[in-house]
Design a protein around this motif. Sequence first.
Motif, mmCIF file in Angstrom:
data_model
loop_
_atom_site.group_PDB
_atom_site.id
_atom_site.type_symbol
_atom_site.label_atom_id
_atom_site.label_comp_id
_atom_site.label_asym_id
_atom_site.label_seq_id
_atom_site.Cartn_x
_atom_site.Cartn_y
_atom_site.Cartn_z
ATOM 1 N N LYS A 1 0.812 -1.212 0.000
ATOM 2 C CA LYS A 1 0.000 0.000 0.000
ATOM 3 C C LYS A 1 0.846 1.263 0.000
ATOM 4 O O LYS A 1 0.396 2.324 -0.459
ATOM 5 N N GLU B 1 -3.489 -1.373 -3.974
ATOM 6 C CA GLU B 1 -4.301 -2.116 -3.023
ATOM 7 C C GLU B 1 -3.883 -3.587 -3.015
ATOM 8 O O GLU B 1 -3.422 -4.131 -4.026
ATOM 9 N N GLN C 1 -5.293 -7.410 -0.971
ATOM 10 C CA GLN C 1 -6.240 -8.047 -0.066
ATOM 11 C C GLN C 1 -5.528 -9.125 0.745
ATOM 12 O O GLN C 1 -4.635 -9.809 0.234
#
Length: 219
Positions: A174, A179, A181
């Motif tokens: 980040k 992004e 997950q």
Amino acid sequence: TYALDNKNANFTAQNITFDASGYPSFDVYYNNNFFATFKLSVPGIHNVSNALACIALCNYYKISKSNMKNALKEFTGASRRLEYKGSFNNVSLYDDYAHHPTEINATCNAIKNKTYNKSWVVFQPHTYSRTKELLDDFAKSLLGFDNIIITDIYAAREYNTYDISSKDLVEKIKTYNREAQYFSTLSEIAQYLKVNAHSGDIVISLGAGTITNLSDYLL
């Protein structure tokens, strides 16, 4: 000698092209003279280099060009080296053993020669010590994929005495304005991909541990 980018080597590759699967075709030159045209059934520029090494060795042992061409064309790769596992919802699934940033970069570059919509990488870091030591390198190597999923570190022989987790890798990614997950289980990852990966996408499970079992959940 052989080389991709040194014309002074004995064996060199020129006019390299890739088909929709990312498989290369190229002309081999031996001492600056045309030798033969080769077609591979494994993706990536690194496999062109590997093939040149094989061609140089075969030539030394006077193996015929036709046998070289046929053998290289028929070779479809080693297990867990961008190995095609199947598809779900018209999403292609590959599995790769890469667990070091240099290997991850090679895999990332190899898939870019394929035809697809978006790429999804599911990475399982291998050992706490390597993750700690190479955290920034891992983050950078994963940036080439369109979508990044990280799961828990595969401990292998270690205990977590390094104060490191996969969430640290997510946070590092980040910092590069991307992004990522995090999911702790393969079943969670599979459910997420079934909802979010779309027709024409590719999924690559990446790592030396249990991540190879992701295909069982998806297929």
